[in-house]
Design a protein around this motif. Structure first.
Motif, PDB file in Angstrom:
ATOM      1  N   LEU A 269       0.825  -1.208   0.000  1.00 53.80           N
ATOM      2  CA  LEU A 269       0.000   0.000   0.000  1.00 53.80           C
ATOM      3  C   LEU A 269       0.861   1.261   0.000  1.00 53.80           C
ATOM      4  O   LEU A 269       0.524   2.262  -0.640  1.00 53.80           O
ATOM      5  N   ILE A 270       1.974   1.223   0.729  1.00 57.10           N
ATOM      6  CA  ILE A 270       2.881   2.371   0.748  1.00 57.10           C
ATOM      7  C   ILE A 270       3.477   2.606  -0.635  1.00 57.10           C
ATOM      8  O   ILE A 270       3.574   3.745  -1.108  1.00 57.10           O
ATOM      9  N   ILE A 271       3.873   1.521  -1.309  1.00 56.59           N
ATOM     10  CA  ILE A 271       4.418   1.647  -2.659  1.00 56.59           C
ATOM     11  C   ILE A 271       3.359   2.184  -3.618  1.00 56.59           C
ATOM     12  O   ILE A 271       3.642   3.033  -4.482  1.00 56.59           O
ATOM     13  N   LEU A 272       2.109   1.715  -3.475  1.00 52.82           N
ATOM     14  CA  LEU A 272       1.029   2.210  -4.320  1.00 52.82           C
ATOM     15  C   LEU A 272       0.786   3.701  -4.076  1.00 52.82           C
ATOM     16  O   LEU A 272       0.601   4.482  -5.025  1.00 52.82           O
ATOM     17  N   CYS A 273       0.786   4.102  -2.815  1.00 53.69           N
ATOM     18  CA  CYS A 273       0.599   5.513  -2.468  1.00 53.69           C
ATOM     19  C   CYS A 273       1.736   6.366  -3.025  1.00 53.69           C
ATOM     20  O   CYS A 273       1.505   7.457  -3.572  1.00 53.69           O
ATOM     21  N   ALA A 274       2.956   5.868  -2.928  1.00 53.81           N
ATOM     22  CA  ALA A 274       4.105   6.602  -3.454  1.00 53.81           C
ATOM     23  C   ALA A 274       4.050   6.713  -4.975  1.00 53.81           C
ATOM     24  O   ALA A 274       4.374   7.763  -5.547  1.00 53.81           O
ATOM     25  N   SER A 275       3.626   5.650  -5.642  1.00 52.41           N
ATOM     26  CA  SER A 275       3.508   5.691  -7.101  1.00 52.41           C
ATOM     27  C   SER A 275       2.463   6.707  -7.544  1.00 52.41           C
ATOM     28  O   SER A 275       2.677   7.460  -8.509  1.00 52.41           O
ATOM     29  N   LEU A 276       1.332   6.740  -6.835  1.00 51.22           N
ATOM     30  CA  LEU A 276       0.293   7.725  -7.154  1.00 51.22           C
ATOM     31  C   LEU A 276       0.803   9.148  -6.965  1.00 51.22           C
ATOM     32  O   LEU A 276       0.496  10.046  -7.770  1.00 51.22           O
ATOM     33  N   ALA A 277       1.591   9.367  -5.927  1.00 49.42           N
ATOM     34  CA  ALA A 277       2.149  10.697  -5.683  1.00 49.42           C
ATOM     35  C   ALA A 277       3.086  11.122  -6.812  1.00 49.42           C
ATOM     36  O   ALA A 277       3.058  12.277  -7.245  1.00 49.42           O
ATOM     37  N   VAL A 278       3.907  10.204  -7.293  1.00 48.02           N
ATOM     38  CA  VAL A 278       4.834  10.522  -8.387  1.00 48.02           C
ATOM     39  C   VAL A 278       4.059  10.884  -9.655  1.00 48.02           C
ATOM     40  O   VAL A 278       4.392  11.848 -10.358  1.00 48.02           O
ATOM     41  N   VAL A 279       2.994  10.132  -9.953  1.00 42.44           N
ATOM     42  CA  VAL A 279       2.201  10.409 -11.157  1.00 42.44           C
ATOM     43  C   VAL A 279       1.508  11.765 -11.047  1.00 42.44           C
ATOM     44  O   VAL A 279       1.536  12.573 -11.987  1.00 42.44           O
ATOM     45  N   LEU A 280       0.885  12.030  -9.902  1.00 41.83           N
ATOM     46  CA  LEU A 280       0.183  13.304  -9.722  1.00 41.83           C
ATOM     47  C   LEU A 280       1.137  14.492  -9.825  1.00 41.83           C
ATOM     48  O   LEU A 280       0.835  15.500 -10.478  1.00 41.83           O
ATOM     49  N   SER A 281       2.285  14.369  -9.182  1.00 42.76           N
ATOM     50  CA  SER A 281       3.245  15.467  -9.206  1.00 42.76           C
ATOM     51  C   SER A 281       3.799  15.685 -10.615  1.00 42.76           C
ATOM     52  O   SER A 281       3.974  16.834 -11.054  1.00 42.76           O
ATOM     53  N   SER A 282       4.054  14.616 -11.343  1.00 38.60           N
ATOM     54  CA  SER A 282       4.574  14.741 -12.714  1.00 38.60           C
ATOM     55  C   SER A 282       3.570  15.438 -13.623  1.00 38.60           C
ATOM     56  O   SER A 282       3.927  16.347 -14.383  1.00 38.60           O
TER      57      SER A 282
ATOM     58  N   ALA B  17      14.620   1.836   4.108  1.00 38.31           N
ATOM     59  CA  ALA B  17      14.821   3.036   4.923  1.00 38.31           C
ATOM     60  C   ALA B  17      15.322   4.201   4.083  1.00 38.31           C
ATOM     61  O   ALA B  17      14.858   5.340   4.234  1.00 38.31           O
ATOM     62  N   VAL B  18      16.268   3.936   3.176  1.00 36.90           N
ATOM     63  CA  VAL B  18      16.787   5.005   2.313  1.00 36.90           C
ATOM     64  C   VAL B  18      15.692   5.509   1.370  1.00 36.90           C
ATOM     65  O   VAL B  18      15.554   6.720   1.146  1.00 36.90           O
ATOM     66  N   GLY B  19      14.893   4.588   0.818  1.00 35.44           N
ATOM     67  CA  GLY B  19      13.793   5.003  -0.048  1.00 35.44           C
ATOM     68  C   GLY B  19      12.778   5.866   0.678  1.00 35.44           C
ATOM     69  O   GLY B  19      12.300   6.877   0.137  1.00 35.44           O
ATOM     70  N   SER B  20      12.450   5.518   1.914  1.00 34.17           N
ATOM     71  CA  SER B  20      11.521   6.325   2.702  1.00 34.17           C
ATOM     72  C   SER B  20      12.110   7.693   3.009  1.00 34.17           C
ATOM     73  O   SER B  20      11.401   8.707   2.990  1.00 34.17           O
ATOM     74  N   ALA B  21      13.405   7.732   3.302  1.00 32.41           N
ATOM     75  CA  ALA B  21      14.060   9.017   3.560  1.00 32.41           C
ATOM     76  C   ALA B  21      14.055   9.895   2.315  1.00 32.41           C
ATOM     77  O   ALA B  21      13.894  11.123   2.403  1.00 32.41           O
TER      78      ALA B  21
ATOM     79  N   PHE C 294       1.380  15.838  -0.034  1.00 33.35           N
ATOM     80  CA  PHE C 294       0.881  15.150   1.158  1.00 33.35           C
ATOM     81  C   PHE C 294       1.157  13.650   1.089  1.00 33.35           C
ATOM     82  O   PHE C 294       1.531  13.023   2.095  1.00 33.35           O
ATOM     83  N   LEU C 295       0.989  13.061  -0.089  1.00 34.44           N
ATOM     84  CA  LEU C 295       1.254  11.624  -0.241  1.00 34.44           C
ATOM     85  C   LEU C 295       2.739  11.317  -0.091  1.00 34.44           C
ATOM     86  O   LEU C 295       3.101  10.238   0.403  1.00 34.44           O
ATOM     87  N   PHE C 296       3.609  12.231  -0.524  1.00 30.21           N
ATOM     88  CA  PHE C 296       5.043  12.060  -0.273  1.00 30.21           C
ATOM     89  C   PHE C 296       5.314  11.951   1.226  1.00 30.21           C
ATOM     90  O   PHE C 296       6.050  11.069   1.685  1.00 30.21           O
ATOM     91  N   PHE C 297       4.722  12.869   1.977  1.00 33.86           N
ATOM     92  CA  PHE C 297       4.915  12.865   3.426  1.00 33.86           C
ATOM     93  C   PHE C 297       4.331  11.606   4.062  1.00 33.86           C
ATOM     94  O   PHE C 297       4.965  10.982   4.923  1.00 33.86           O
ATOM     95  N   LEU C 298       3.129  11.212   3.634  1.00 35.21           N
ATOM     96  CA  LEU C 298       2.488  10.026   4.196  1.00 35.21           C
ATOM     97  C   LEU C 298       3.298   8.767   3.900  1.00 35.21           C
ATOM     98  O   LEU C 298       3.479   7.907   4.771  1.00 35.21           O
ATOM     99  N   SER C 299       3.801   8.649   2.687  1.00 34.13           N
ATOM    100  CA  SER C 299       4.610   7.477   2.317  1.00 34.13           C
ATOM    101  C   SER C 299       5.905   7.433   3.109  1.00 34.13           C
ATOM    102  O   SER C 299       6.332   6.355   3.553  1.00 34.13           O
ATOM    103  N   ALA C 300       6.543   8.590   3.298  1.00 28.32           N
ATOM    104  CA  ALA C 300       7.816   8.628   4.020  1.00 28.32           C
ATOM    105  C   ALA C 300       7.636   8.245   5.483  1.00 28.32           C
ATOM    106  O   ALA C 300       8.364   7.383   6.006  1.00 28.32           O
ATOM    107  N   VAL C 301       6.661   8.849   6.137  1.00 29.91           N
ATOM    108  CA  VAL C 301       6.454   8.574   7.560  1.00 29.91           C
ATOM    109  C   VAL C 301       6.009   7.131   7.777  1.00 29.91           C
ATOM    110  O   VAL C 301       6.503   6.438   8.679  1.00 29.91           O
ATOM    111  N   SER C 302       5.078   6.657   6.948  1.00 35.53           N
ATOM    112  CA  SER C 302       4.604   5.274   7.077  1.00 35.53           C
ATOM    113  C   SER C 302       5.728   4.274   6.804  1.00 35.53           C
ATOM    114  O   SER C 302       5.875   3.274   7.510  1.00 35.53           O
ATOM    115  N   GLY C 303       6.518   4.554   5.771  1.00 36.49           N
ATOM    116  CA  GLY C 303       7.619   3.648   5.448  1.00 36.49           C
ATOM    117  C   GLY C 303       8.655   3.563   6.552  1.00 36.49           C
ATOM    118  O   GLY C 303       9.120   2.471   6.904  1.00 36.49           O
TER     119      GLY C 303
END
Length: 225
Positions: free
Chosen positions: A51-64, A149-153, A194-203
């Motif tokens: 779910l975290i990876i899915l949320c992060a992927s959605l954030a990348v698409v929206l931002s792009s 951990a590095v990916g979340s950071a 917001f999804l970037f932040f949510l993915s980072a903290v959750s990860g």
């Protein structure tokens, strides 16, 4: 002749008697008993990570998409964006200029260059972070937790950059900004931030829990054995 003691409490015996346990089959029995006592990875852990990876992927698409479109603010008959400044007259089609100095807003040209550079860099950082998250789930080596951990950071860094780009845009156009004037692409970038932040903290939180469990319940045998 010593033999492996019956029962489940074999770890202390292995540590104390590893040098004296030479009977054939002793090591195999100990390995089998240890495998039965290994803590099993719960189903929720990979599900949460997916779910975290899915949320992060959605954030990348929206931002792009938001950055590529770039039209973030509509004020009267003017449309302000990261790349263009557009005007309309008598409901005619948009007339866009790449020279943002034509908007006659102090510091808009140089400030918008910084805003779009920071927002674009956020997407690049997020893509690298997403790659590390996915690779950590594919590989099962002991360093997978470190990649996660590095990916979340990196996603936390992407949030800082993305939010900085939004804040810069709003600061430059503070006299023209209205809540109804902000376009859908602006809110897409805001949601992506917001999804970037949510993915980072959750990860980072999920990884810290998994790391703590692995240290509390080690799966390996003692070094003497």
């Amino acid at each position: 002749m010593p033999s492996c003691p019956p029962g489940e409490d074999f770890r202390p015996w292995i540590t104390a008697s590893s040098q004296r346990c030479w009977q054939p089959g002793c090591g195999a029995v100990a390995q089998k008993l240890l495998a039965q006592r290994r803590p099993r990875r719960s189903f929720s852990d990979p599900s949460i990570r997916a779910l975290i990876i899915l949320c992060a992927s959605l954030a990348v698409v929206l931002s792009s998409l938001s950055i590529c479109d770039g039209h973030w603010l509509l004020a009267d008959d003017r449309l302000f964006g990261l790349w263009h400044f557009c005007t309309t007259s008598n409901q005619a089609e948009l007339h866009c200029l790449r020279d943002l100095r034509q908007a006659h807003v102090p510091g808009l040209a140089s400030g918008m260059a910084v805003a779009r550079s920071v927002a674009t860099l956020a997407v690049v950082v997020a893509i690298f972070g997403l790659e590390l998250l996915m690779v950590s789930q594919v590989s099962e080596d002991p360093r997978s937790w470190h990649r996660w951990a590095v990916g979340s950071a990196l996603f936390l860094l992407a949030f800082i950059l993305s939010f900085g780009g939004l804040l810069s845009f709003l600061t430059l156009l503070r006299n023209q900004v209205t809540l109804m004037g902000l376009t859908l692409t602006f809110w897409s970038e805001f949601t992506a931030s917001f999804l970037f932040f949510l993915s980072a903290v959750s990860g980072l939180h999920v990884n810290s829990i998994s790391r703590t469990d692995s240290l509390t319940h080690p799966w390996g045998l003692p070094a003497e054995f």
